[in-house]
Design a protein around this motif. Structure first.
Motif, PDB file in Angstrom:
ATOM      1  N   UNK A  99      -2.176  10.737   2.886  1.00  0.00           N
ATOM      2  CA  UNK A  99      -3.305  10.261   3.699  1.00  0.00           C
ATOM      3  C   UNK A  99      -3.644   8.809   3.396  1.00  0.00           C
ATOM      4  N   UNK A 100      -3.724   8.505   2.092  1.00  0.00           N
ATOM      5  CA  UNK A 100      -4.051   7.122   1.750  1.00  0.00           C
ATOM      6  C   UNK A 100      -2.921   6.180   2.159  1.00  0.00           C
TER       7      UNK A 100
ATOM      8  N   UNK B  78      -1.145  13.125   9.963  1.00  0.00           N
ATOM      9  CA  UNK B  78      -2.173  13.636   9.055  1.00  0.00           C
ATOM     10  C   UNK B  78      -2.446  15.107   9.324  1.00  0.00           C
TER      11      UNK B  78
ATOM     12  N   UNK C 266      -1.044   9.498  -2.180  1.00  0.00           N
ATOM     13  CA  UNK C 266      -0.616  10.621  -1.342  1.00  0.00           C
ATOM     14  C   UNK C 266      -0.488  10.207   0.113  1.00  0.00           C
TER      15      UNK C 266
ATOM     16  N   UNK D  98      -8.798   9.898  11.174  1.00  0.00           N
ATOM     17  CA  UNK D  98      -9.146  11.232  11.655  1.00  0.00           C
ATOM     18  C   UNK D  98      -7.971  12.174  11.473  1.00  0.00           C
TER      19      UNK D  98
ATOM     20  N   UNK E  34      -0.375   3.632  -3.181  1.00  0.00           N
ATOM     21  CA  UNK E  34      -1.309   4.731  -2.973  1.00  0.00           C
ATOM     22  C   UNK E  34      -0.682   6.072  -3.352  1.00  0.00           C
TER      23      UNK E  34
ATOM     24  N   UNK F 284      -5.791  -1.806  -1.861  1.00  0.00           N
ATOM     25  CA  UNK F 284      -4.358  -1.866  -2.168  1.00  0.00           C
ATOM     26  C   UNK F 284      -4.136  -2.647  -3.448  1.00  0.00           C
TER      27      UNK F 284
ATOM     28  N   UNK G  35       0.813  -1.208   0.000  1.00  0.00           N
ATOM     29  CA  UNK G  35       0.000   0.000   0.000  1.00  0.00           C
ATOM     30  C   UNK G  35       0.843   1.253   0.000  1.00  0.00           C
TER      31      UNK G  35
ATOM     32  N   UNK H 170      -1.161   6.614   4.796  1.00  0.00           N
ATOM     33  CA  UNK H 170      -1.353   6.395   6.235  1.00  0.00           C
ATOM     34  C   UNK H 170      -2.414   5.327   6.488  1.00  0.00           C
ATOM     35  N   UNK H 171      -3.447   5.280   5.619  1.00  0.00           N
ATOM     36  CA  UNK H 171      -4.443   4.212   5.771  1.00  0.00           C
ATOM     37  C   UNK H 171      -3.754   2.856   5.769  1.00  0.00           C
ATOM     38  N   UNK H 172      -2.928   2.635   4.734  1.00  0.00           N
ATOM     39  CA  UNK H 172      -2.220   1.362   4.665  1.00  0.00           C
ATOM     40  C   UNK H 172      -1.287   1.209   5.862  1.00  0.00           C
TER      41      UNK H 172
ATOM     42  N   UNK I  37      -1.323   2.509   8.913  1.00  0.00           N
ATOM     43  CA  UNK I  37      -1.851   2.295  10.263  1.00  0.00           C
ATOM     44  C   UNK I  37      -2.660   1.019  10.353  1.00  0.00           C
ATOM     45  N   UNK I  38      -3.638   0.886   9.468  1.00  0.00           N
ATOM     46  CA  UNK I  38      -4.576  -0.225   9.667  1.00  0.00           C
ATOM     47  C   UNK I  38      -3.918  -1.561   9.485  1.00  0.00           C
TER      48      UNK I  38
ATOM     49  N   UNK J 106      -0.708   8.396  13.678  1.00  0.00           N
ATOM     50  CA  UNK J 106      -1.342   8.680  12.391  1.00  0.00           C
ATOM     51  C   UNK J 106      -2.057  10.027  12.429  1.00  0.00           C
ATOM     52  N   UNK J 107      -2.769  10.321  13.547  1.00  0.00           N
ATOM     53  CA  UNK J 107      -3.417  11.635  13.667  1.00  0.00           C
ATOM     54  C   UNK J 107      -2.386  12.738  13.550  1.00  0.00           C
TER      55      UNK J 107
END
Lengths: 126, 173
Positions: free
Chosen positions: A31-32, A95, A29, B128, A27, B91, A23, A34-36, A38-39, A91-92
């Motif tokens: 933010x996306x 971001x 940028x 968030x 991805x 992904x 990811x 960070x999705x990969x 963190x989650x 992550x917060x």
């Protein structure tokens, strides 16, 4: 039996951590990504930790209550709690810092935060 | 005084957890570790008593901790698993539709907002980004924005975080 469960947990954990690294490349940028980041890593790390906890519990059960194997179980549980608390917090922070320094989400459909910033709301008073 | 006692006891419990299997005197702890733990817990309690506990003792209620545990194992873990499969799908295929939306979870306390923000970050395609500290509204980066959710402002909470505010209100408020 319990060894099979441990291997399955290890497999799931490694798979999700691998997806997280894919990811990061795929991805567009911050933010996306960070999705990969963190989650998937949290989920993968939870399963890796569960595997360690199962292994420690088995050792603790086999070698008796006072054998000194409780350290593996309890320290891994504490590490798991720390991962669950610190990973989203980091992550917060990333971001929020990215948005404040002007990095806008790529391909964004909607950006309420930017609109609110323009109106002068959403910005913290200090 | 009550703040000091609570901070000391929690510090001592954490110390005990970190020094498991140090001996066989008291279950799996040795007496020396327990004595040192009490001394350090008192020092730590004096230092952090005003930082650690702000204004209320709501979280001392064990029922709240039980609800927290049920929440973590039940709905939270399920939606987290779903989130991970969803992100894994994105992904692999690269289909994203991102945007930042603002939601109003109608929570009152800082602890509640923190818990909700952390839950949101760990679950379905949401992260968030910022918080409006006056109104306790959250700005969420959403990886797959649904058209239905964009009708009114602030956006509808149920698309982003499901039943989380209800649980968080039960735990932290």
């Amino acid at each position: 039996m319990i060894e099979i469960i441990i291997y399955v947990f290890l497999g799931i954990g490694v798979f999700f951590n691998l997806l997280a690294s894919f990811g990061l490349i795929r991805f567009p940028d911050v933010y996306t990504r960070l999705h990969a980041g963190t989650k998937c890593t949290t989920f993968g790390s939870i399963f890796l930790s569960l595997a360690v906890i199962m292994y420690g519990l088995r050792l603790w059960y086999l070698e008796g209550f006072n054998s000194g194997n409780s350290v593996l179980v309890i320290h891994t549980i504490i590490a798991l709690i720390c991962i669950l608390v610190t990973n989203p917090t980091g992550a917060h922070a990333i971001a929020r810092a990215a948005h404040r320094s002007g990095v806008m989400p790529a391909k964004a459909v909607v950006d309420d935060l930017k609109d609110d910033r323009k109106k002068g709301r959403g910005r913290k008073k200090k | 005084m009550k703040k000091f006692i609570v901070a000391t006891v929690i510090g001592f419990l954490v110390y005990l957890l970190l020094t498991t299997s140090s001996g066989n005197d008291f279950f799996i702890w040795s007496y020396s570790e327990i004595v040192v733990g009490i001394i350090f817990a008192i020092i730590v309690g004096i230092i952090v008593r005003n930082v650690f506990i702000k204004d209320n003792f709501r979280m001392l209620n064990p029922v709240r901790w039980l609800v927290l545990l049920v929440y973590l194992i039940g709905p939270f873990f399920i939606s987290m698993a779903r989130a991970n499969l969803d992100v894994a799908y994105r992904v692999i295929t690269g289909r994203i539709n991102p945007g930042i939306v603002k939601i109003d979870p109608k929570l009152k306390t800082d602890l509640g907002v923190t818990m909700l923000a952390n839950s949101i970050t760990l679950t379905p395609g949401t992260l968030s980004v910022d918080v409006d500290e006056d109104k306790n509204q959250l700005y969420i980066h959403w990886i797959n924005v649904k058209e239905d959710a964009l009708k009114k402002k602030p956006r509808d909470c149920k698309y982003v975080c499901g039943g989380f505010p209800k649980w968080v209100r039960r735990i932290a408020e």
